[in-house]
Structures are given as structure tokens and as C-alpha cells.
Scaffold this active site. Sequence first.
Site, PDB file in Angstrom:
ATOM      1  N   THR A   1       0.822  -1.207   0.000  1.00 15.41           N
ATOM      2  CA  THR A   1       0.000   0.000   0.000  1.00 15.41           C
ATOM      3  C   THR A   1       0.855   1.254   0.000  1.00 15.41           C
ATOM      4  OG1 THR A   1      -1.585   1.282   1.336  1.00 15.41           O
ATOM      5  CG2 THR A   1      -0.132  -0.203   2.514  1.00 15.41           C
TER       6      THR A   1
ATOM      7  N   TYR B   1      -2.171   0.151  10.831  1.00 15.39           N
ATOM      8  CA  TYR B   1      -2.254  -0.389   9.469  1.00 15.39           C
ATOM      9  C   TYR B   1      -0.954  -0.154   8.711  1.00 15.39           C
ATOM     10  CZ  TYR B   1      -3.795  -0.875   4.605  1.00 15.39           C
ATOM     11  OH  TYR B   1      -3.919  -1.240   3.293  1.00 15.39           O
TER      12      TYR B   1
END
Length: 348
Positions: free
Chosen positions: A130, A170
Site C-alpha cells: 500500500t 495499518y
Amino acid sequence: MNPEKVLVVGGAGFIGTNFSLSALARGCRVVVFDNLSRTGARDNLRQLEEAGGERLQSLLGDVADQAAVDALFDRHGDAEVIVHLAGQVAVTTSVAEPRADFEANLIGTFNLLEAMRYRQSPAALLYASTNKVYGELKGAAVETGDDGWRFRDHAHGIDETQPLDFLSPYGCSKGAADQYVLDYARIYGLRTVALRQSCVYGPYQFGIEDQGWVAWFVIAALLSLPITLYGDGKQVRDVLYVDDLIDLYWSVVKHADRAAGQAYNVGGGIHRMSLLQLIAILEGLLDRKIPVGFADPRPGDQKVFFCDTGKARRDLGWEARVTAADGVARLLAWARENKDRIAAVVSR
């Protein structure tokens, strides 16, 4: 030449469904491994099973469960390509449930890498990382304009030399997994690749407010659900239509030896828009005004992010081609065709 067998971990999710359908279209045998926890996953799996017939096998399991992963590799360790898409995907959820985020993203990835290392697997593993591994983008000054936030100095976007900055649980779990994927190529010679993806959208995506914002806005606008913009709505992202991403995956497979041990920024690049611009596109397509509300910015939300995808172009011969306006129109057309199904899934 297409691989005979591919293993798609998290294969009933949005990207997993699109890749699995693409692999089936290429004549591959496809093994889908998924815990079916994501919104819409069960519906996606039913469609995959109908499309794949005997060439698709689905297995229920959790990537964070080492025994389940070992059992998976005992049966399907001969897959030539492994696409790792499983995990927890929302920053907000990671803040609320950091242990679950850690186990799904980092432990799950570690389990896959260890299963490959133990078996000396020659497979190419594509890891869906990501852009959040870059955190607050330290040193990348931003400024605001009429069309939204922009970088002051990075005219072509953020490339892979940007320092890593693991902001939020995250960011930590995905970033650490990203580094394990790269290190297992360096230390153990595995053909593993980290793809730092940015705002992917398209069919089979059941976006929610906390993740998958393009799909969420499309669904909410179509179903007349409330839309909240966190911040000023001028946050800008490069958006990547899923067909372009799937093309990239196959380019990585084709050039797996060259790509092994590499990280690639993967986004729309020049194809970007702000939240407010997406609302305007949808208003034009739906021919009506879309009411929106505003709230405070959320922690870890970058004002602007878009990728410099030059490395993927040079190494893999890939670049995104679907414009933001065209991609949104395609997604809206799919959503209209599947409106009843989407409404049923969203209401659960």
C-alpha cells in the site's frame, strides 16, 4: 506462456475476484483461499465458482492461521503464481483493533513466506502492499489549489525512493509485511514482489466509508445513501482502475525474475482526482445533485498522494491507461447492472 496453476490468497475479495476471472480467461487453474470475512466475498465466490467450474477450487481458511496455510501449501504448493491479497484493509479498523490488524497483515504474510521458504517454492509471489507505507510523506511539501491539494515539488508523484514512514497500526502491519516480502527475496532467494498500490477501484468492489472510497461514493450515490467528506474534500489521489492493475500483475508474472525483490509504486499516476471532483463526475453521470456532509479529517489521511510509476514502466513495460472519468463511468455501469445485489450486500 500462461501459468498452469495460480493461487489467489484473498481470492474472493474485490481484486482477487478480478484477477481470478482474468486467470480463468487465460486458461489457468485457479485456487481461491479466503476466510470470506469481507463484505460481498460470499457473493463474489459464488460468481467465481459459476465462471470457473472444474478449473476453480475454493478453500475456506485464514491466512493468519499457520496450520491452515501449511495445509494449503501441502495441497497446492505447486502453484506457479501466488497473488497475496488477504488482510485487513482499513486504517480506521486498525486503530480500533490493532491486534487483529497485526495478525491479518503481518502474521498472515509471514506465514505465507515461511511456507514458501520451507518448501523452497519457485513460485512468483505478488504482495498487495500500500502507499500507506510512506505515512505522512515527510519532506514532500504540499499546497492547495482550485482543483485540490498538490505536491509543491514532486511534479511526477512519489517514487520508491521516498522514505518509509509507518503511520497508524495499518501502516505498521502492511509496511513490516512489505519489508519481509523484499527481504525474503534477498536472503532466501524467493521470487517475491511488493506492489505499493494506490486507490484501486472497479467491479466486484463493495466499498465502505472506511475503505474503497471511489466504489463507496459510487454505491452511495446510486442508492441515495449519505456521503461524508472528512476534511475539505480537496484531498487528491491517483485512481487505478482494476483492469489496469490486473495487467500489471500479468506483467510482473512475465518478468518475475527481474521483479523479484523489488517494490513498485502502483497507481493511476496522471489519472487522479479529488473527492469533490469525483462527486462532480457522479453528478454529471446521474444527472442530479448529490448531497454531501463534512466532518473533521481522519488520522493518517494524506492531503495528496499520487505515484510516480516510472519504475514499473521501465522494468515491466506497464502504465495505467484508464482515465478517472472513464473508470468511474465503467464502475457506475456495473453497479447499475448489479444494483439489487449491491443493495442486499450493503444492507446486511
